[in-house]
Design an enzyme around this catalytic site. Sequence first.
Site, mmCIF file in Angstrom:
data_model
loop_
_atom_site.group_PDB
_atom_site.id
_atom_site.type_symbol
_atom_site.label_atom_id
_atom_site.label_comp_id
_atom_site.label_asym_id
_atom_site.label_seq_id
_atom_site.Cartn_x
_atom_site.Cartn_y
_atom_site.Cartn_z
ATOM 1 C CG ASP A 25 -64.828 83.025 -3.819
ATOM 2 O OD1 ASP A 25 -65.196 82.647 -2.691
ATOM 3 O OD2 ASP A 25 -65.592 83.161 -4.791
ATOM 4 C CG HIS A 83 -63.927 79.107 -6.429
ATOM 5 N ND1 HIS A 83 -65.193 79.569 -6.721
ATOM 6 C CD2 HIS A 83 -63.088 80.089 -6.848
ATOM 7 C CE1 HIS A 83 -65.104 80.767 -7.288
ATOM 8 N NE2 HIS A 83 -63.833 81.104 -7.384
ATOM 9 C CG HIS A 94 -60.869 80.695 -10.950
ATOM 10 N ND1 HIS A 94 -61.126 81.834 -11.668
ATOM 11 C CD2 HIS A 94 -61.470 80.880 -9.748
ATOM 12 C CE1 HIS A 94 -61.834 82.682 -10.927
ATOM 13 N NE2 HIS A 94 -62.063 82.125 -9.760
ATOM 14 C CG HIS A 140 -61.546 87.534 -4.578
ATOM 15 N ND1 HIS A 140 -62.469 88.555 -4.601
ATOM 16 C CD2 HIS A 140 -61.997 86.594 -5.445
ATOM 17 C CE1 HIS A 140 -63.446 88.244 -5.458
ATOM 18 N NE2 HIS A 140 -63.180 87.058 -5.989
HETATM 19 ZN ZN LIG Z 1 -63.006 82.871 -8.109
#
Ligand SMILES: [Zn+2]
Length: 214
Positions: A26, A77, A81, A171
């Site tokens: 992510d 996503h 954010h 991530h």
């Molecule tokens: Zn995230």
Amino acid sequence: MMGFDLIFGPSVERGPKDRTIYLTFDDGPNERATPAILGTLATARVPASFFMVGDHVRRFPSLARRVVSEGHFVGNHTHNHVKLHFASRAKIQQQLEVAHRAIEWATARTPRAFRAPHGYRSPFLRPVARELGYTVFGWTFGVFDTERPGVEEIRRRVRTRLRPGAIVLLHDGDGYDPEGDRMQTADALPGIIEDGRAAGYAFGSLTELLGNHS
Ligand SMILES: [Zn+2]
């Protein structure tokens, strides 16, 4: 396996319980970590899934394109954010649509999946995700790699939590800082893949878990 919540709707949090696990990254793309991760995945011939922040995609479109051209799965996503749990429907719609367009622009691929920042969902997410044709994904476990606990510690945490069908949250970027440092995660990846294979797991793509969940 789908989680289902009456308010938030369905989200995919685990694959079928066979010897397949799903690596997901992510908050990218990121100029340092994303290419390093792509290099490791290519060498090991492992597919992965990347949930991208639209604003980072705008900044690093060639990296987003490379993720897709190397055969990996790309999902939305949000654009900045944002935490969705207190956001209005209009804001959620804008966040998803702007990121959707950024990903299409950069990769020439229409994203088919969404993951909420921090996992914070909202009752408004379901209709917006449905309009975009998205499957909403969660994860089976994360390892707090964003706190940068050390390369070996990230590897150890993944190894001890692995189980059949696990969707593993990692991530390759920082949701807020396009220059954020995720090299510990990138450096842990060869060991994570080695451990997964040693435990008898194969690596799958979230493409296999897309469905008509809305
Ligand atoms: Zn995230």
